[in-house]
Each structure stands twice: as C-alpha cells, then as structure tokens.
Design a protein around this motif. Structure first.
Motif, PDB file in Angstrom:
ATOM      1  N   PRO A   1       7.090  -7.455   9.868  1.00 57.41           N
ATOM      2  CA  PRO A   1       5.624  -7.440   9.711  1.00 57.41           C
ATOM      3  C   PRO A   1       5.174  -6.707   8.444  1.00 57.41           C
ATOM      4  O   PRO A   1       4.277  -7.177   7.732  1.00 57.41           O
ATOM      5  N   SER A   2       5.783  -5.582   8.157  1.00 53.90           N
ATOM      6  CA  SER A   2       5.410  -4.813   6.973  1.00 53.90           C
ATOM      7  C   SER A   2       5.778  -5.549   5.694  1.00 53.90           C
ATOM      8  O   SER A   2       5.021  -5.539   4.710  1.00 53.90           O
ATOM      9  N   LEU A   3       6.931  -6.196   5.687  1.00 55.64           N
ATOM     10  CA  LEU A   3       7.338  -6.991   4.530  1.00 55.64           C
ATOM     11  C   LEU A   3       6.348  -8.126   4.287  1.00 55.64           C
ATOM     12  O   LEU A   3       5.896  -8.342   3.155  1.00 55.64           O
ATOM     13  N   ASN A   4       6.004  -8.849   5.344  1.00 53.75           N
ATOM     14  CA  ASN A   4       5.091  -9.986   5.205  1.00 53.75           C
ATOM     15  C   ASN A   4       3.738  -9.554   4.650  1.00 53.75           C
ATOM     16  O   ASN A   4       3.159 -10.211   3.777  1.00 53.75           O
ATOM     17  N   PHE A   5       3.218  -8.441   5.160  1.00 57.56           N
ATOM     18  CA  PHE A   5       1.898  -8.003   4.727  1.00 57.56           C
ATOM     19  C   PHE A   5       1.927  -7.493   3.287  1.00 57.56           C
ATOM     20  O   PHE A   5       1.011  -7.767   2.502  1.00 57.56           O
ATOM     21  N   SER A   6       2.975  -6.783   2.914  1.00 54.64           N
ATOM     22  CA  SER A   6       3.048  -6.265   1.541  1.00 54.64           C
ATOM     23  C   SER A   6       3.188  -7.405   0.533  1.00 54.64           C
ATOM     24  O   SER A   6       2.542  -7.382  -0.529  1.00 54.64           O
ATOM     25  N   LEU A   7       3.986  -8.419   0.856  1.00 53.59           N
ATOM     26  CA  LEU A   7       4.102  -9.573  -0.040  1.00 53.59           C
ATOM     27  C   LEU A   7       2.779 -10.329  -0.129  1.00 53.59           C
ATOM     28  O   LEU A   7       2.421 -10.848  -1.196  1.00 53.59           O
ATOM     29  N   SER A   8       2.057 -10.372   0.978  1.00 51.20           N
ATOM     30  CA  SER A   8       0.744 -11.018   0.973  1.00 51.20           C
ATOM     31  C   SER A   8      -0.241 -10.268   0.083  1.00 51.20           C
ATOM     32  O   SER A   8      -1.075 -10.883  -0.595  1.00 51.20           O
ATOM     33  N   LEU A   9      -0.153  -8.944   0.068  1.00 49.42           N
ATOM     34  CA  LEU A   9      -1.023  -8.163  -0.795  1.00 49.42           C
ATOM     35  C   LEU A   9      -0.772  -8.486  -2.267  1.00 49.42           C
ATOM     36  O   LEU A   9      -1.722  -8.615  -3.056  1.00 49.42           O
ATOM     37  N   LEU A  10       0.482  -8.618  -2.650  1.00 50.35           N
ATOM     38  CA  LEU A  10       0.791  -8.990  -4.030  1.00 50.35           C
ATOM     39  C   LEU A  10       0.238 -10.378  -4.340  1.00 50.35           C
ATOM     40  O   LEU A  10      -0.354 -10.596  -5.412  1.00 50.35           O
ATOM     41  N   TYR A  11       0.390 -11.298  -3.412  1.00 48.49           N
ATOM     42  CA  TYR A  11      -0.098 -12.661  -3.593  1.00 48.49           C
ATOM     43  C   TYR A  11      -1.618 -12.691  -3.692  1.00 48.49           C
ATOM     44  O   TYR A  11      -2.190 -13.347  -4.571  1.00 48.49           O
ATOM     45  N   MET A  12      -2.293 -11.960  -2.806  1.00 47.19           N
ATOM     46  CA  MET A  12      -3.745 -11.884  -2.831  1.00 47.19           C
ATOM     47  C   MET A  12      -4.267 -11.381  -4.163  1.00 47.19           C
ATOM     48  O   MET A  12      -5.316 -11.813  -4.649  1.00 47.19           O
ATOM     49  N   ASN A  13      -3.538 -10.453  -4.760  1.00 47.82           N
ATOM     50  CA  ASN A  13      -3.957  -9.826  -6.009  1.00 47.82           C
ATOM     51  C   ASN A  13      -3.428 -10.550  -7.245  1.00 47.82           C
ATOM     52  O   ASN A  13      -3.512 -10.029  -8.351  1.00 47.82           O
ATOM     53  N   HIS A  14      -2.878 -11.745  -7.046  1.00 48.59           N
ATOM     54  CA  HIS A  14      -2.360 -12.560  -8.158  1.00 48.59           C
ATOM     55  C   HIS A  14      -1.250 -11.827  -8.903  1.00 48.59           C
ATOM     56  O   HIS A  14      -1.071 -12.000 -10.109  1.00 48.59           O
ATOM     57  N   ARG A  15      -0.516 -11.016  -8.175  1.00 53.94           N
ATOM     58  CA  ARG A  15       0.518 -10.209  -8.783  1.00 53.94           C
ATOM     59  C   ARG A  15       1.898 -10.793  -8.521  1.00 53.94           C
ATOM     60  O   ARG A  15       2.752 -10.182  -7.867  1.00 53.94           O
TER      61      ARG A  15
END
Length: 424
Positions: free
Chosen positions: A213-227
């Motif tokens: 769960p933590s991995l999925n959310f952290s990768l999503s944060l990078l994706y959300m921020n166009h990073r």
C-alpha cells in the motif's frame, strides 16, 4: 535530518569504510537479467520490491509471515480509518501510509531472522539482489544485514516521497525537485483523498505484501506531480543510445588514453533557452579533447533540472548541438538524460559505462568550465558525494588543464538512491 536518515547515512559510511579495505574489483555480472515491473520509476527506485514481487515463492513466504502479515493488516486498518477520521487532511492521510521508525526496525529484524531459515529469501539475496548491483554499497554485509539494509533504504525512500510530494516538505534541492501543487489547497487535499480511495478500494491487488500500500501511494504521488523523470527516455539502449551501444563493440579501447570524455551540463535558468552560455562552452571544451582523439566516446549528462520542471533534458540538447554544430556522429555520443547534480553526472556516467561494457578500470575525462572543474576537484565535492550518495561515484585523479580532469569510475555507482526519487 531525522534519526532514520542519520542511521541510514551512518550505515552507508560504515559500508564505505569497509569497502576501502575490501577487494576493489567485484565479480559483477554485466549480463545479469534484472527483475522488472511495468513501472520503470519503481524499478529504478525500489528494486528490492520489484525483485520480491517477481518471485512467487518469496511473495508467498512474506505474505504468510506472521509478523509481516500483522504489520500489513494494521497498515490496512490505519489507511481505512483515514477515510473517515481525516476529513481530507493531508498529514493524517500521508501518516497512514508512512513507515514509523519502530516498524522499519521491526521489519528489518524480521527479515534478518527469516533469512536464516528461508531458502527463498537467501536465494533472493544471493541470486538476484547482489548480482543486480542495485545495492552495491552494502556488499560487504552478511546476507541478513544486507537484506535489512536494502529494506531500510527503500522504506526511507518511501517516507521521503510521502513527505515531499504528499506534505510539501522541501527536498534537498527545493528549486528543482519540489512538489508541483499547493499542498494546502482543497484541490490537492481532495486529490490525495481520491487517489487513496482508488488504490484502496478500486484497484485489484495481486498480493498483500507488507510494503505494497505504501509503495503504491508513493508512486502515485510521483505520477500525480508529473515527476516521472527517472523513467523518461528509457530504455536508453533501445532509444537515444542505441547507435552508440552498437558501435562500442567495434572499439579497441587500448588505442586511446581514456575510455570516455564526460561533458558536464550547466542548465539554463529560463524556459526559452535549451542550453546556457556555459553549457555551450562546456561542449566546445569537450569537443577540443575529443578531436585530439583522447577517447573514442563522448558522454553528455544533464536531465530535466533547470529551471523548475523544464520541458528540456539538457543531455538531449547537448547531443543535438554536438551533431549539428560540431558534426560528431551519433554513434560516438552517449547521453545521460537523468542527472540533476554534479554528483550524479559522474555516477550516471559510470552506470552507463558498466551497462555498455566500457572499461572502468582505466581513467576517463571529465570536462567543464574553469569554475565547475575546480569545484569538482576540491575535497568539498568528495564530501558532498559522501553526504548525498553515501560513497564516492568516482575518484578524481590528475588535472590535465584548467577545464579537464581525469577520473576513475567506481562500481559503487550502481547503488540505488530512492532518497532522490527523480534520479535515484
């Protein structure tokens, strides 16, 4: 710096000091077939997790581990509680996904203990993690401590992403790497809530690994921020570096004094220019060395760094300039479009040399303008490498002139650094 980061860097320093006494040449298998997921950003930041996910026996073992299953269930309950108790509060939601220092230590100890009795975990370490080179700086550790160190690094990397791109905390280089949104806005808080809802309730999970769960959310944060900078232009050997990689097998490096000429970038500070005045100077200085046949190959290094979220990768623009203005054929130019700092210019160049079977047991050249070259040769730069990377990516040798240095690449450059997720 938190206690966890202090512990991490202390561990890195310990490993480095051991390496100074250890054998300098490692039996690194350049033909090792690394584990891959469908997410390059994950693979480059969290290779440990990709390797686990790709091994059904290891996945099953970890899912059924009593301690790790309990941690997963508690994390799941904490995330569920955040939907009702947080009222779209970013700190509350991000905290639900974060790993506490207590749990990082607890999981590390459980992995150490489990490796002693699990042939699956031992095989993961000896046949995958170690040969991959992704945790090269831990190689002097015994298998159990090695696995624990890999986990601690990855957990610290997830926590860093959550803090920077979930809460808006300043990264090490705030003008380049910060969150893309106003984290205090209703829009962003709502976005975090809805992404969390999607991951928790709508996305089917293939496993219940303690980190998932933590991995999925952290990768999503990078994706959300166009990073997604770490994944751009990959795989390089099939894209921008395809022609030069094919040419390398025909080069006799013994005919040259140096393996490569690394030209450092110097990014512009506006959104109009693709190269700065000093960036163009660096190129000309590198071409002068290349035309003297000092080395058969040029490496240009620089990512989407300056200015903030620039659409241009400096190495791409440097390659174009070398081809169009100086008429250097593409098959002699290697690009590194990911580096964001001088430390990673040298590190990433070394990684490419290893990946493309370019000799690293003989020196290469690093070329840049006078001031940058002086800085790169100073002890302060070596100290910065130790502080930010935990090791020296290369040893600076002799200065040939005011703009050209010899450097000897180091195999430790293969070490991943998820604490800098845009160029790990």
């Amino acid at each position: 710096m938190s206690n966890m980061y202090k512990t991490y860097f202390s561990l890195m320093l310990f490993c480095f000091l051991n390496l100074l006494q250890a054998q300098t040449k490692k039996d690194y298998d350049a033909q090792f077939k690394a584990s891959q997921s469908n997410d390059i950003v994950q693979d480059k930041n969290f290779y440990l997790f990709t390797a686990i996910q790709n091994d059904p026996k290891v996945t099953e073992f970890l899912e059924n581990n009593t301690v790790l299953k309990s941690i997963f269930n508690l994390k799941d309950e904490e995330i569920e509680a955040s939907f009702n108790g947080c009222e779209q509060s970013a700190p509350c939601m991000v905290k639900a996904y974060s790993f506490s220092e207590e749990n990082i230590i607890k999981i590390g100890l459980e992995l150490e203990k489990s490796l002693q009795t699990s042939p699956e975990l031992k095989r993961l370490v000896t046949e995958n993690l170690r040969p991959s080179g992704k945790y090269e700086n831990f190689k002097s550790l015994p298998n159990d401590k090695y696995l624990s160190a890999c986990w601690t690094l990855c957990a610290s990397g997830i926590n860093r992403i959550l803090k920077v791109y979930g809460l808006g905390e300043a990264p090490q280089y705030a003008t380049m790497d910060s969150v893309s949104y106003d984290v205090s806005s209703d829009y962003y808080r709502g976005s975090l809530w809805m992404w969390s809802d999607m991951l928790q309730h709508k996305k089917p999970e293939k496993n219940k690994l303690f980190f998932q769960p933590s991995l999925n959310f952290s990768l999503s944060l990078l994706y959300m921020n166009h990073r997604d900078e770490a994944a751009r232009y990959e795989p390089l050997e099939l894209k921008e570096n395809q022609k030069v990689k094919a040419e390398i097998s025909h080069i006799n490096f013994e005919d040259y004094d140096y393996s490569t000429i690394l030209i450092l970038g110097n990014g512009p500070e506006n959104y109009r220019d693709t190269l700065s005045a000093l960036g163009k100077l660096n190129l000309q200085l590198g071409v002068l060395e290349f035309n003297q046949k000092k080395a058969p190959l040029i490496i240009v290094s620089g990512g989407h760094a300056h200015p903030f979220r620039t659409p241009f990768a400096e190495a791409i623009q440097m390659k174009k300039e070398l081809m169009q203005r100086y008429h250097i054929p593409e098959e002699f130019i290697i690009i590194d479009p990911h580096a964001r700092h001088t430390t990673t210019n040298l590190r990433n160049a070394t990684r490419l040399m290893i990946a493309y079977n370019i000799p690293i047991d003989r020196p290469s050249l690093v070329v840049t303008n006078n001031m940058h070259s002086q800085y790169t040769s100073d002890d302060g730069f070596a100290d910065r490498c130790q502080e930010e990377l935990g090791y020296l990516p290369a040893v600076i040798k002799k200065r040939l002139n005011s703009t050209t240095l010899e450097f000897l690449p180091k195999i430790e450059s293969l070490q991943q650094n998820p604490l800098e997720p845009l160029d790990p």
